[in-house]
Design a protein around this motif. Structure first.
Motif, PDB file in Angstrom:
ATOM      1  N   ALA A  83       5.578 -24.247   0.746  1.00 33.18           N
ATOM      2  CA  ALA A  83       5.630 -22.924   1.373  1.00 33.18           C
ATOM      3  C   ALA A  83       4.808 -21.950   0.541  1.00 33.18           C
ATOM      4  CB  ALA A  83       7.072 -22.433   1.491  1.00 33.18           C
ATOM      5  N   GLY A  84       4.284 -20.925   1.189  1.00 31.25           N
ATOM      6  CA  GLY A  84       3.482 -19.940   0.476  1.00 31.25           C
ATOM      7  C   GLY A  84       3.491 -18.598   1.177  1.00 31.25           C
ATOM      8  N   GLN A  85       3.127 -17.579   0.423  1.00 33.22           N
ATOM      9  CA  GLN A  85       3.102 -16.215   0.957  1.00 33.22           C
ATOM     10  C   GLN A  85       2.004 -15.421   0.266  1.00 33.22           C
ATOM     11  OE1 GLN A  85       5.905 -12.962  -0.221  1.00 33.22           O
ATOM     12  NE2 GLN A  85       6.754 -13.277   1.814  1.00 33.22           N
ATOM     13  N   ILE A  86       1.253 -14.639   1.058  1.00 33.97           N
ATOM     14  CA  ILE A  86       0.241 -13.719   0.545  1.00 33.97           C
ATOM     15  C   ILE A  86       0.544 -12.327   1.082  1.00 33.97           C
ATOM     16  CG2 ILE A  86      -2.210 -13.132   0.482  1.00 33.97           C
ATOM     17  CD1 ILE A  86      -2.860 -16.057   0.866  1.00 33.97           C
ATOM     18  N   GLN A  87       0.628 -11.336   0.186  1.00 36.11           N
ATOM     19  CA  GLN A  87       0.874  -9.949   0.584  1.00 36.11           C
ATOM     20  C   GLN A  87      -0.190  -9.050  -0.047  1.00 36.11           C
ATOM     21  OE1 GLN A  87       5.137  -8.524   1.075  1.00 36.11           O
ATOM     22  NE2 GLN A  87       5.418 -10.045  -0.534  1.00 36.11           N
ATOM     23  N   LYS A  88      -0.747  -8.165   0.757  1.00 38.42           N
ATOM     24  CA  LYS A  88      -1.730  -7.191   0.274  1.00 38.42           C
ATOM     25  C   LYS A  88      -1.469  -5.854   0.964  1.00 38.42           C
ATOM     26  CE  LYS A  88      -5.404 -10.572  -0.679  1.00 38.42           C
ATOM     27  NZ  LYS A  88      -5.389 -10.390  -2.140  1.00 38.42           N
ATOM     28  N   ARG A  89      -1.591  -4.777   0.199  1.00 33.33           N
ATOM     29  CA  ARG A  89      -1.395  -3.436   0.753  1.00 33.33           C
ATOM     30  C   ARG A  89      -2.017  -2.406  -0.176  1.00 33.33           C
ATOM     31  NH1 ARG A  89       4.197  -1.987   0.045  1.00 33.33           N
ATOM     32  NH2 ARG A  89       3.364  -1.129  -1.885  1.00 33.33           N
ATOM     33  N   ASP A  90      -2.660  -1.385   0.404  1.00 30.53           N
ATOM     34  CA  ASP A  90      -3.217  -0.291  -0.388  1.00 30.53           C
ATOM     35  C   ASP A  90      -2.084   0.600  -0.897  1.00 30.53           C
ATOM     36  OD1 ASP A  90      -5.715  -1.265   0.210  1.00 30.53           O
ATOM     37  OD2 ASP A  90      -6.021   0.121   1.898  1.00 30.53           O
ATOM     38  N   GLY A  91      -2.329   1.231  -2.045  1.00 34.14           N
ATOM     39  CA  GLY A  91      -1.334   2.141  -2.598  1.00 34.14           C
ATOM     40  C   GLY A  91      -1.292   3.465  -1.855  1.00 34.14           C
ATOM     41  N   TRP A  92      -0.085   4.041  -1.758  1.00 33.92           N
ATOM     42  CA  TRP A  92       0.043   5.324  -1.058  1.00 33.92           C
ATOM     43  C   TRP A  92       0.007   6.518  -2.025  1.00 33.92           C
ATOM     44  CZ3 TRP A  92       4.222   1.755  -0.640  1.00 33.92           C
ATOM     45  CH2 TRP A  92       5.280   1.991  -1.513  1.00 33.92           C
ATOM     46  N   THR A  93       0.026   6.259  -3.323  1.00 36.64           N
ATOM     47  CA  THR A  93      -0.107   7.317  -4.321  1.00 36.64           C
ATOM     48  C   THR A  93      -1.561   7.374  -4.777  1.00 36.64           C
ATOM     49  OG1 THR A  93       2.146   6.934  -5.092  1.00 36.64           O
ATOM     50  CG2 THR A  93       0.700   8.175  -6.546  1.00 36.64           C
ATOM     51  N   LYS A  94      -2.217   8.504  -4.554  1.00 36.98           N
ATOM     52  CA  LYS A  94      -3.632   8.637  -4.883  1.00 36.98           C
ATOM     53  C   LYS A  94      -3.812   9.013  -6.347  1.00 36.98           C
ATOM     54  CE  LYS A  94      -4.982   7.672  -0.768  1.00 36.98           C
ATOM     55  NZ  LYS A  94      -5.657   6.373  -0.519  1.00 36.98           N
ATOM     56  N   ASN A  95      -4.658   8.260  -7.019  1.00 38.67           N
ATOM     57  CA  ASN A  95      -4.972   8.502  -8.417  1.00 38.67           C
ATOM     58  C   ASN A  95      -6.288   9.253  -8.496  1.00 38.67           C
ATOM     59  OD1 ASN A  95      -5.271   8.472 -11.167  1.00 38.67           O
ATOM     60  ND2 ASN A  95      -5.424   6.249 -11.363  1.00 38.67           N
ATOM     61  N   ILE A  96      -6.249  10.496  -8.972  1.00 38.14           N
ATOM     62  CA  ILE A  96      -7.462  11.307  -9.037  1.00 38.14           C
ATOM     63  C   ILE A  96      -8.184  11.111 -10.372  1.00 38.14           C
ATOM     64  CG2 ILE A  96      -6.561  13.037  -7.465  1.00 38.14           C
ATOM     65  CD1 ILE A  96      -5.927  14.799  -9.861  1.00 38.14           C
ATOM     66  N   GLY A  97      -7.602  10.279 -11.249  1.00 35.05           N
ATOM     67  CA  GLY A  97      -8.228  10.016 -12.530  1.00 35.05           C
ATOM     68  C   GLY A  97      -8.874   8.648 -12.554  1.00 35.05           C
ATOM     69  N   ILE A  98      -8.862   8.040 -13.721  1.00 33.03           N
ATOM     70  CA  ILE A  98      -9.468   6.729 -13.906  1.00 33.03           C
ATOM     71  C   ILE A  98      -8.469   5.647 -13.500  1.00 33.03           C
ATOM     72  CG2 ILE A  98     -10.485   5.147 -15.591  1.00 33.03           C
ATOM     73  CD1 ILE A  98     -11.324   7.569 -17.224  1.00 33.03           C
ATOM     74  N   GLY A  99      -8.947   4.633 -12.823  1.00 31.48           N
ATOM     75  CA  GLY A  99      -8.087   3.531 -12.409  1.00 31.48           C
ATOM     76  C   GLY A  99      -7.826   3.556 -10.910  1.00 31.48           C
ATOM     77  N   GLY A 100      -7.177   2.493 -10.444  1.00 32.48           N
ATOM     78  CA  GLY A 100      -6.890   2.391  -9.026  1.00 32.48           C
ATOM     79  C   GLY A 100      -5.636   3.155  -8.629  1.00 32.48           C
TER      80      GLY A 100
END
Length: 262
Positions: A200-217
């Motif tokens: 069995a396997g699972q893949i989950q992907k989702r964009d973050g809802w908290t916006k980072n205005i600095g360095i990083g994702g």
């Protein structure tokens, strides 16, 4: 160990089902549920109505119907359970009846989760709830059977075990913030009544809802991959063994070996 990616075939697979949902050990089964709900709150299979422990039990069908995809969803469906993170989403801290683990500093957890009887006291306690046969939430001290630190309770996860029928399931979903989920499982009997495997396997992907205005994702994003392999070996009526290897990106490996003599 990091899983870079994997693919699962999706075809015409048979859907399997297991137990039903019970609200507590002293509550009547819900409409359409069976009265013979089997739990292992006392390290042995017994009817939930005869278990002198406060138990909330979810079967495979109930987990899918309630859309429980990870441990965070349990607090919505389970009264009296609170969940907080400590250092990341993979390190979940359950709180039952006021017993938990401090979010900072050294302290012993008051509630411990068990995956196939393997304890996950701190890191990695956030287990993807895919292809599970049941989830049981035990409230109150469980030190007699589960160790001295389970002063608040215990969370028991049981993956779907292999059997001697060809089958499985596959599902996919899409939501806001570009949320994508792919999940599948296949059960293959290798020999009649002796050897079977389940993958069995699972893949989950989702964009973050908290916006980072600095360095990083952006925080709160989701990018997880998990795969689980189980082997059932039953050479005789007196011996039965199940080997489970569970891999969860980023880097969590769990191995469970369950054997029994009749």
């Amino acid at each position: 160990m990091k899983i870079t990616g994997f693919m699962l075939p999706i075809g015409l697979l048979l859907t399997t089902s297991e137990m039903a949902l019970a609200q507590s050990s002293n509550a009547a089964p819900q409409e359409g549920a069976t009265s013979d709900i089997v739990v292992t709150a006392r390290r042995t299979a017994e009817n939930i109505q005869e278990t002198p422990v406060s138990v909330v039990a979810f079967g495979a069908d109930s987990l899918r119907q309630a859309n429980i995809r990870d441990t965070q969803d349990l607090l919505i469906k389970t009264p009296g359970v609170f969940l907080a993170g400590s250092g990341g989403r993979e390190n979940s801290n359950f709180s039952i009846r006021g017993q938990s683990k401090a979010l900072a500093g050294n302290s012993a957890p008051g509630v411990i989760s068990y995956f196939a009887e393997v304890p996950s006291p701190t890191v990695g306690s956030s287990i993807p709830t895919y292809d599970l046969s049941s989830v049981q939430v035990l409230k109150g001290p469980q030190g007699t059977l589960f160790g001295r630190n389970t002063t608040g309770g215990a969370i028991l996860y049981y993956p779907m075990a292999p059997d001697y029928k060809l089958g499985g399931y596959a599902k996919a979903s899409y939501g806001n913030y570009d949320a994508r989920l792919l999940e599948a499982a296949v059960n293959i009997p290798l020999t009649s009544d002796t050897l079977a495997i389940r993958i069995a396997g699972q893949i989950q992907k989702r964009d973050g809802w908290t916006k980072n205005i600095g360095i990083g994702g952006d925080p709160d994003d989701l990018n997880s991959q998990a795969i689980r392999g189980s082997i059932l070996f039953e050479p005789s009526a007196a011996f039965r063994n199940t080997l489970i290897v569970d891999l969860y990106d980023p880097g969590l490996v769990k191995i469970a070996l369950n054997g029994s003599f009749c």
